[in-house]
Scaffold this motif. Structure first.
Motif, short mmCIF file in Angstrom:
data_model
loop_
_atom_site.label_atom_id
_atom_site.label_comp_id
_atom_site.label_asym_id
_atom_site.label_seq_id
_atom_site.Cartn_x
_atom_site.Cartn_y
_atom_site.Cartn_z
N ARG B 332 -17.71 -13.81 181.30
CA ARG B 332 -18.44 -12.54 181.14
C ARG B 332 -17.42 -11.41 181.06
O ARG B 332 -16.30 -11.56 181.56
CB ARG B 332 -19.40 -12.32 182.30
CG ARG B 332 -18.75 -12.54 183.63
CD ARG B 332 -19.74 -12.56 184.78
NE ARG B 332 -19.01 -12.99 185.98
CZ ARG B 332 -19.52 -13.03 187.17
NH1 ARG B 332 -20.77 -12.67 187.36
NH2 ARG B 332 -18.80 -13.40 188.20
N PRO B 333 -17.81 -10.29 180.45
CA PRO B 333 -16.82 -9.23 180.22
C PRO B 333 -16.33 -8.56 181.50
O PRO B 333 -15.23 -8.02 181.53
CB PRO B 333 -17.55 -8.22 179.31
CG PRO B 333 -18.97 -8.62 179.29
CD PRO B 333 -19.09 -10.03 179.77
N ALA B 334 -17.13 -8.62 182.55
CA ALA B 334 -16.67 -7.98 183.80
C ALA B 334 -17.29 -8.70 184.98
O ALA B 334 -18.39 -9.24 184.87
CB ALA B 334 -17.09 -6.50 183.84
N VAL B 335 -16.57 -8.72 186.10
CA VAL B 335 -17.17 -9.25 187.31
C VAL B 335 -17.89 -8.11 188.02
O VAL B 335 -17.44 -6.96 187.95
CB VAL B 335 -16.13 -9.90 188.26
CG1 VAL B 335 -15.47 -11.09 187.61
CG2 VAL B 335 -15.06 -8.90 188.68
N PRO B 336 -18.98 -8.39 188.70
CA PRO B 336 -19.67 -7.31 189.39
C PRO B 336 -18.82 -6.77 190.53
O PRO B 336 -18.14 -7.55 191.21
CB PRO B 336 -20.94 -7.98 189.95
CG PRO B 336 -20.96 -9.37 189.41
CD PRO B 336 -19.62 -9.69 188.86
N VAL B 337 -18.84 -5.45 190.70
CA VAL B 337 -18.09 -4.84 191.80
C VAL B 337 -19.05 -3.98 192.62
O VAL B 337 -19.12 -2.77 192.43
CB VAL B 337 -16.91 -3.99 191.28
CG1 VAL B 337 -16.07 -3.45 192.44
CG2 VAL B 337 -16.02 -4.81 190.35
N PRO B 338 -19.81 -4.60 193.50
CA PRO B 338 -20.73 -3.80 194.31
C PRO B 338 -19.93 -2.92 195.28
O PRO B 338 -18.98 -3.41 195.90
CB PRO B 338 -21.57 -4.84 195.07
CG PRO B 338 -20.88 -6.14 194.89
CD PRO B 338 -19.87 -6.03 193.81
N PRO B 339 -20.29 -1.65 195.39
CA PRO B 339 -19.50 -0.76 196.24
C PRO B 339 -19.74 -1.05 197.72
O PRO B 339 -20.78 -1.59 198.09
CB PRO B 339 -20.03 0.62 195.88
CG PRO B 339 -21.40 0.40 195.38
CD PRO B 339 -21.40 -0.95 194.73
N ARG B 340 -18.76 -0.72 198.52
CA ARG B 340 -18.92 -0.81 199.97
C ARG B 340 -17.99 0.22 200.59
O ARG B 340 -17.08 0.73 199.93
CB ARG B 340 -18.58 -2.21 200.46
CG ARG B 340 -17.13 -2.57 200.27
CD ARG B 340 -16.78 -3.91 200.89
NE ARG B 340 -15.33 -4.02 201.00
CZ ARG B 340 -14.68 -5.16 201.18
NH1 ARG B 340 -15.34 -6.29 201.28
NH2 ARG B 340 -13.36 -5.17 201.29
N GLU B 341 -18.21 0.49 201.85
CA GLU B 341 -17.36 1.46 202.50
C GLU B 341 -15.97 0.86 202.67
O GLU B 341 -15.84 -0.30 203.05
CB GLU B 341 -17.94 1.82 203.87
CG GLU B 341 -17.20 2.96 204.53
CD GLU B 341 -17.93 3.49 205.76
OE1 GLU B 341 -18.92 2.85 206.18
OE2 GLU B 341 -17.50 4.53 206.28
N GLY B 342 -14.94 1.64 202.40
CA GLY B 342 -13.59 1.11 202.60
C GLY B 342 -12.57 1.87 201.79
O GLY B 342 -12.90 2.80 201.06
N THR B 343 -11.33 1.42 201.95
CA THR B 343 -10.22 2.07 201.27
C THR B 343 -9.51 1.03 200.42
O THR B 343 -9.33 -0.11 200.85
CB THR B 343 -9.23 2.64 202.31
OG1 THR B 343 -9.92 3.67 203.02
CG2 THR B 343 -8.00 3.24 201.66
N GLY B 344 -9.12 1.42 199.21
CA GLY B 344 -8.41 0.49 198.33
C GLY B 344 -7.20 1.16 197.71
O GLY B 344 -7.18 2.37 197.48
N HIS B 345 -6.16 0.35 197.47
CA HIS B 345 -4.91 0.87 196.91
C HIS B 345 -4.59 0.11 195.63
O HIS B 345 -4.85 -1.09 195.56
CB HIS B 345 -3.75 0.65 197.89
CG HIS B 345 -4.06 1.07 199.29
ND1 HIS B 345 -3.61 2.26 199.82
CD2 HIS B 345 -4.82 0.49 200.25
CE1 HIS B 345 -4.07 2.37 201.06
NE2 HIS B 345 -4.80 1.31 201.35
N GLY B 346 -4.01 0.81 194.67
CA GLY B 346 -3.63 0.14 193.42
C GLY B 346 -2.29 0.68 192.96
O GLY B 346 -2.06 1.88 192.98
#
Ligand code: SF4
Ligand code: SF4
Lengths: 262, 431
Positions: B332-346
């Motif tokens: 599939r073109p994208a995996v689902p990314v359901p939001p949740r509380e938290g912090t992410g770094h990239g």
């Protein structure tokens, strides 16, 4: 008679619109045979003093110094063409117009007092007369070449003002709204991009700004909401991007939207 | 700027950089007292207006920070949001992201090499003037740039601010047969890139080395869209620890923040760092080109960054061809990314160096805070330090010659002044 001269200027922007000129790889060298690029700091350190036949202006006015500089640019330009959403509508940096700019500065800078900035991000036409406004974030390469060619031939540029839906039909896209129920701003957005987003199976996000075909550029987004299948907060956010001031007239709600934290 | 009685030199504008800035040099007798790279690009406040946005919005919004490297912004943003939501995007989707990033490296490096940097070595104000005497070379550069753009247009929808990138993957992924014409274009680009290395290897490079610590991503492949952060002196940390190692400080003369290590010390990110820390991860073809160009185990001469960029273009074209040959369309073109509380770094490798993003999401999936550290602000302190030493060793030059060399020295870093920071007014004050 010498070749007509072109100058390219930058105000608050991402450089994307002027890069569009360098992205005309097939035409660039031929173009420089027709037009003398007399001032284009992204491309050359040879900068003449002007006056220039055509100035392309990218970016919006956001600092006190910009106010003087844009008057200078106008004074040295026979024709002034603004390129892109920043220069024609204030750009995404115009989101400050609806917020407290000091508070914005304090989020980004520990010492906001070092940063000279205006409370609003305004389009070029708010300060000086503009001869032509080319829309888009970024502008479209073919449209840019058309505007330059039109100037060379001394005619009006052939740039449509109908909506993206027309381009979608011409391109043969499947309508993402009808076929999949994906919200799409295509019906209220000015054509010019070639309906890229629907071709990539997503809804248009309005980077060319509101189509004047709609009530003089004031689309009735509130009436459109049920059709868009968005909450007011979502619709508000999607309209509050690269052409926020141009779309604002039709934006559904003040503030950050009803599902945003108050 | 005040000049008063001191001998001053002002050059109208430093061109061929991306963004706006000014260089100020104050010399007293034999001493260089002060060197300031003033970045006066007007602030655009992205970190402020990302607050209250949905977690799906950063790729489209942060792309607008820079028209020259929008994919870098999109990739760091996606990675950070996905990390906050506990989702990893890998497999065929991860490879497609790498492929898109290859397109940006080719386009951006070709732009810098041919249109911005090479004219310095050959004594021309810009590529248009260069084309009068070296038309075939400039045509090759434009062809190369066009190949990068073709890849971005195909996968991204357009080259500037691609529309096909989303959190979780893409809106539409290509069928393998669609990639065949691109492979043809990239094979030509690879040959043009090899010719570029050879061409640039013939330039004259001033003797100049810098002593800054290198900082680049490191992974099992030459670093692009993922990896851990690695320093030249043994420090290794994941994206999530970036802010424990790097602080940004504001200096009065600039709207770009200066970054340094928390334990003191400047560092340099970008092509020299990537190459010096990851040379063994280059493809055999790119490695061979590097050897032929005389690039050793590491490269500390910023003037030779044009060679490293050219080698990286060989690598990007080579890698893109490998990715296309191995492409299996994702389920599939994208995996689902359901939001949740938290912090992410990239953190990813923009053509100019490390680009770090952090997002704090609330329980409603809206962004509570965002932090973006672009390569130029990380490199600014190192650039100033280089300029100080560079000028000190060249005080015998007259103002005009010195000015030209300083401009060239700054362009070595391809400072993308619009990500933080086009014009560089140069003022040299001597007394
Ligand atoms: S309109 Fe968009 S692409 Fe053009 S300069 Fe502004 S942000 Fe960049
Ligand atoms: S996809 Fe969008 S732009 Fe295209 S026809 Fe449908 S509504 Fe209009």
């Amino acid at each position: 008679m010498g070749r007509p001269t072109l100058a390219v200027w930058k105000f608050a922007s991402c450089d994307g619109c002027q890069l569009t000129l360098l992205d005309c790889e097939d035409e660039l060298l031929a173009l420089t045979g027709e037009i003398e690029i007399a001032h284009f700091l992204e491309a050359s350190s040879a900068a003449g003093d002007g006056p220039y036949d055509v100035s392309l202006v990218e970016g919006s006015i956001t600092t006190p110094a910009d106010l003087d500089r844009i008057r200078h640019v106008r004074a040295v330009s026979r024709k002034l063409v603004t390129i892109g959403a920043c220069a024609t509508a204030g750009g995404i940096q115009a989101l400050r117009d609806f917020a407290d700019v000091e508070e914005f500065a304090s989020v980004v800078y520990a010492r906001p007092e070092y940063v000279a900035t205006l409370a609003r991000s305004t389009p070029i036409a708010a300060h000086v007369p503009v001869d032509f406004e080319l829309r888009g974030c970024p502008i479209d390469r073919r449209q840019l070449l058309e505007v330059l060619a039109a100037h060379l031939a001394d005619r009006t540029p052939d740039v449509p003002s109908h909506s993206v839906c027309f381009e979608c039909k011409i391109r043969g896209n499947v309508c993402v709204m009808v076929a999949r129920g994906t919200p799409c701003l295509g019906p209220i957005t000015q054509a010019g991009c070639g309906a890229i987003c629907p071709a990539y199976a997503r809804g248009c996000y309005g980077c060319f700004g509101p189509s004047p075909a709609w009530g003089g550029g004031r689309p009735n987004t509130r009436g459109l909401l049920p059709w868009l299948d968005m909450t007011e907060g979502e619709a508000h956010r999607v309209l509050s991007t690269f052409n926020v001031t141009a779309f604002r007239e039709g934006a559904p709600a003040e503030g950050r939207g009803d599902d945003a934290p108050q | 700027m005040t000049h008063r009685n001191e001998r001053t030199l002002t050059v109208g504008a430093l061109a061929r950089v991306e963004g706006e800035g000014a260089l100020y040099v104050r010399v007293r007798g034999p001493d260089v007292e002060e060197v300031r790279l003033d970045i006066y690009e007007p602030p655009r406040f992205f970190e402020a207006f990302l607050r209250g946005r949905a977690h799906t919005e950063p790729p489209d919004i942060t792309a607008r920070i820079c028209g020259i490297c929008p994919v870098a912004y999109q990739m760091s943003a996606c990675q950070a949001v996905e990390a906050a939501c506990g989702v990893t995007v890998d497999g065929a989707l991860g490879e497609l992201r790498r492929l898109l990033y290859c397109g940006e490296w080719i386009e951006s490096h070709a732009l810098h090499i041919y249109l911005l940097h090479a004219p310095d070595f050959l004594g021309y104000p810009g590529a248009v003037e260069l084309a009068r005497d070296h038309r075939a070379a400039v045509e090759r550069g434009l062809r190369l740039k066009k190949a990068g753009n073709a890849l971005m247009e195909f996968l991204g929808g357009r080259a500037i601010h691609p529309v096909n990138v989303r959190v979780g993957g893409f809106y539409r992924t290509p069928a393998p047969a669609e990639l065949a014409p691109l492979a043809e274009t990239l094979r030509e680009a690879r040959a043009d890139a090899l010719a570029t290395v050879e061409w640039a290897a013939g330039f004259e490079f001033p003797d100049f080395d810098h002593g800054h610590e290198f900082l680049a991503l490191s992974a099992d492949r030459y670093p692009l869209e993922r990896g851990v952060v690695r320093g030249g002196t043994g420090r290794v940390f994941p994206a999530a620890e970036f802010e424990r190692h790097v602080v940004e400080e504001q200096v009065p003369h600039s709207t770009a923040l200066h970054a340094r290590f928390t334990d003191g010390g400047r560092y340099l990110t970008g092509p020299l760092a990537r190459y010096s820390l990851n040379r063994d991860r280059l493809s055999p073809l790119a490695l061979e080109a590097a050897d032929r160009a005389g690039l050793g185990a590491e490269c500390r001469n910023p003037f030779r960054s044009i060679l490293v960029r050219a080698v990286e273009v060989v690598y990007a074209a080579d890698e893109a061809l490998r990715l296309i040959a191995g492409y299996e369309p994702p389920a599939r073109p994208a995996v689902p990314v359901p939001p949740r509380e938290g912090t992410g770094h990239g953190v990813t490798e923009a053509p100019r160096g490390l680009l770090y993003h952090r997002y704090d999401l609330g329980p409603d999936g809206l962004i509570r805070a965002a932090r973006i550290v672009p390569p130029t602000s990380q490199n600014q302190a190192a650039i100033e330090d280089d300029l100080r030493r560079f000028v000190a060793a060249r005080l015998h030059l007259d103002d005009e010659a010195l000015t030209r060399r300083c401009e060239q020295a700054i362009r070595n870093y391809d400072p993308c002044i619009s990500c933080s920071t086009h014009f560089l007014d140069l003022t040299v004050e001597r007394s």
